[in-house]
Design a protein around this motif. Structure first.
Motif, mmCIF file in Angstrom:
data_model
loop_
_atom_site.group_PDB
_atom_site.id
_atom_site.type_symbol
_atom_site.label_atom_id
_atom_site.label_comp_id
_atom_site.label_asym_id
_atom_site.label_seq_id
_atom_site.Cartn_x
_atom_site.Cartn_y
_atom_site.Cartn_z
ATOM 1 N N TYR A 144 0.840 -1.205 0.000
ATOM 2 C CA TYR A 144 0.000 0.000 0.000
ATOM 3 C C TYR A 144 0.874 1.254 0.000
ATOM 4 N N ALA A 145 1.946 1.229 0.778
ATOM 5 C CA ALA A 145 2.858 2.379 0.845
ATOM 6 C C ALA A 145 3.514 2.627 -0.514
ATOM 7 N N VAL A 146 3.965 1.554 -1.167
ATOM 8 C CA VAL A 146 4.588 1.700 -2.492
ATOM 9 C C VAL A 146 3.561 2.223 -3.495
ATOM 10 N N GLY A 147 2.353 1.646 -3.471
ATOM 11 C CA GLY A 147 1.303 2.087 -4.393
ATOM 12 C C GLY A 147 0.907 3.532 -4.168
ATOM 13 N N THR A 148 0.762 3.912 -2.916
ATOM 14 C CA THR A 148 0.400 5.285 -2.585
ATOM 15 C C THR A 148 1.504 6.251 -3.003
ATOM 16 N N ALA A 149 2.748 5.883 -2.730
ATOM 17 C CA ALA A 149 3.874 6.731 -3.144
ATOM 18 C C ALA A 149 3.918 6.849 -4.664
ATOM 19 N N GLY A 150 3.701 5.728 -5.347
ATOM 20 C CA GLY A 150 3.684 5.753 -6.808
ATOM 21 C C GLY A 150 2.618 6.685 -7.351
ATOM 22 N N MET A 151 1.414 6.599 -6.785
ATOM 23 C CA MET A 151 0.328 7.474 -7.235
ATOM 24 C C MET A 151 0.621 8.933 -6.873
ATOM 25 N N ALA A 152 1.210 9.146 -5.695
ATOM 26 C CA ALA A 152 1.543 10.504 -5.253
ATOM 27 C C ALA A 152 2.619 11.134 -6.138
ATOM 28 N N ILE A 153 3.445 10.317 -6.752
ATOM 29 C CA ILE A 153 4.485 10.818 -7.659
ATOM 30 C C ILE A 153 3.926 11.000 -9.066
#
Length: 172
Positions: A144-153
């Motif tokens: 979830y953290a990787v996915g959220t960071a990816g979307m945030a970028i």
């Protein structure tokens, strides 16, 4: 889009369900992004390519997780819809290099590019962010953290590029 029609189970399970060959498609995409990353490092100046290198890094990490875990392949397929717009972004670059800015072909491509940008980049990223948020309880914290960071970028990067395209092709 065809994957969702032919495999409706993907609509409710982007984590474990995916059509045959989808894992291979995502793996090949990781290979493409790796090759393009290395090519840019070797053949372009960093100040010209840092945004794309950053973009490719995020994609390689996120898609790499899907490939290694054999999960989230459906989610990666949704993300690959963004690449439909890349056709028109690349055609735009080719037309610019060929000095064909003041042609009907360039103008038509600009309109199609903008339309596909809204549908396949902005709307797809918004849908992905919404899906991730709504399904956070089903996604392990690290993923979830990787996915959220990816979307945030990716989301701000795509909004900035959209603004640049509008400014360059429509608000000169």
């Amino acid at each position: 889009p065809c994957s969702f029609y032919l495999h409706p189970e993907m609509s409710s399970d982007l984590v474990g369900a995916h059509p045959p060959g989808a894992h291979s498609l995502v793996a090949v995409s990781v290979g493409y992004f790796l090759e393009d990353f290395v090519d840019m490092l070797c053949n372009q100046k960093l100040h010209q390519s840092w945004e794309l290198l950053f973009h490719h890094s995020v994609v390689i990490i996120c898609f790499g997780i899907a490939v290694l875990l054999h999960q989230y392949v459906g989610f990666a397929l949704v993300a690959l819809l963004v690449e439909i717009n890349s056709i028109f972004l690349h055609l735009r670059q080719i037309l610019l290099m060929a000095n064909l800015v003041h042609t009907t072909c360039y103008r038509l491509n600009s309109l199609v590019n903008l339309g596909t940008y809204v549908v396949f980049r902005i709307a797809t990223l918004a849908w992905m962010a919404r899906w991730l948020f709504l399904n956070r309880q089903h996604v392990p914290p690290a993923t979830y953290a990787v996915g959220t960071a990816g979307m945030a970028i990716m989301t701000p990067m795509n909004i900035i590029l959209f603004y640049r395209l509008l400014r360059s092709d429509f608000f000169k």
